[in-house]
Design an enzyme around this catalytic site. Sequence first.
Site, PDB file in Angstrom:
ATOM      1  N   PRO A   1       0.829  -1.213   0.000  1.00  0.00           N
ATOM      2  CG  PRO A   1      -0.939  -1.615   1.477  1.00  0.00           C
ATOM      3  CD  PRO A   1       0.370  -2.199   0.985  1.00  0.00           C
ATOM      4  CB  CYS A   2       1.318   3.511  -2.717  1.00  0.00           C
ATOM      5  SG  CYS A   2      -0.360   3.899  -3.301  1.00  0.00           S
ATOM      6  CD  GLN A   3      -2.636   3.789   1.700  1.00  0.00           C
ATOM      7  OE1 GLN A   3      -1.640   3.087   1.600  1.00  0.00           O
ATOM      8  NE2 GLN A   3      -3.842   3.288   1.829  1.00  0.00           N
ATOM      9  N   PRO A   4       2.035   6.086   2.245  1.00  0.00           N
ATOM     10  CG  PRO A   4       3.051   4.738   3.826  1.00  0.00           C
ATOM     11  CD  PRO A   4       2.121   4.684   2.654  1.00  0.00           C
ATOM     12  CG  PHE A   5       6.326   5.887  -0.110  1.00  0.00           C
ATOM     13  CD1 PHE A   5       7.398   6.421   0.563  1.00  0.00           C
ATOM     14  CD2 PHE A   5       5.861   4.644   0.265  1.00  0.00           C
ATOM     15  CE1 PHE A   5       8.022   5.718   1.577  1.00  0.00           C
ATOM     16  CE2 PHE A   5       6.480   3.931   1.278  1.00  0.00           C
ATOM     17  CZ  PHE A   5       7.566   4.476   1.936  1.00  0.00           C
TER      18      PHE A   5
END
Length: 421
Positions: free
Chosen positions: A79-83
């Site tokens: 999951p890509c939310q932090p980037f």
Amino acid sequence: MTAISLYTGIGGLDFGFEAAGFETAAAVELDAVACRTVRLNRPEWALLEGDIHNISSEAILAKAGLRAGEPDVLIGGPPCQPFSKSSYWVNGDALRLDDPRADTLTAYLRVLRDTRPKAFLLENVYGLVYKGKDEGLRYLLEGIEQINREAGTRYTVTWKVLNAAQYGVPQIRERAFLIGSREGIPFQFPAPTHCSKSEFSLIDAREPFRTAWDAIGDLPRMPNESSLAVGGKWGDLLPTIPEGQNYLWHTARGGGSQLFGWRTRYWSFLLKLAKDQPSWTIQAQPGSAIGPFHWCNRKLSSTEMCRLQTFPEGLEFDCGRTDVQRMLGNAVPSLLAEVLAREIRRQLLRDKSRLGPLKLIPPVRSPVPKPEPLGPLPAKYRQQIGDHADHPGEGRFSARKKSPGDSAATELPLLSAPTVD
């Protein structure tokens, strides 16, 4: 050939590896709706439903019927939310590794260490590799070096940001890919095979981009699917915007009425597909006025979104439209995965099989019909006509008209916080 799939979602990566001759021996996914969709369409995949942090690497290998060192490839898009670039623009900065969700990278590395596949592929948003904000990338590279020290492997990593449209996908979508070999074989990313019309020439080996018409031109203009009408405050404005344009048409620099200031909205606000261009990126959680929309002034159907994501034909869904949109918008275009999977087979697994033409590339459909005629400006919007302040900064993008073939246009120019009506 066997693949272990992490963060499987609806199976965008897996469908591409399947087309390249890989079997998903084990898949791990947390989302219950995605798991139900996978079971509906690929019951043969050995699916582990749950949080990857609570599923041991031994359980994954047991589900796959494999031992450490036997899997051919490990694939997954944590999951890509932090980037996420959208998070960066809205909040001023992304939390990245300080975000608890960044633990998904750690879990991927843990499974890589414990299963020791011959090759691996990790996909993420291209914000992962932003210069000066690449803690996530450096964390992954350092983690792989640690795996090599502890497990005696020789994993080498090559990473690159790819635009899916340059490989035959009828959609502009940029993602970062990390690909590595356990034996230290360097991976060479394939050269782009498609280009914009402005770049195309008879002496160029590349083909023109596949277009939205190539992908969905044979489907009904008005599908028998509920919830495709565009509502909200701005839905009735969509018929007044030409194909391939967005709200900027109705600014002082556009050709319509002056309803908005220049660059005061998201680029995807009232964004409409053009038949002769690739689609813009399919969004996972769009607002009521966020596109891309069909040239018939409606939302895209489930089948149309699957086509633009180059998924296999005939997928079924047992959920509402919001879940369908979310799963499709979060997925990797399967054709791009197929292209990379073939190269992994050839380069890293030393497979000499002749696979024939790509299975998931859409056909070229011609002739392409003319753009749809524009509708008149509804009376309820006329009171909005007037002088509207432009966005105060120039941002990263010039004021020229963008098309999906432009390299700058492949990024989402979120130059201000979204306006919610």
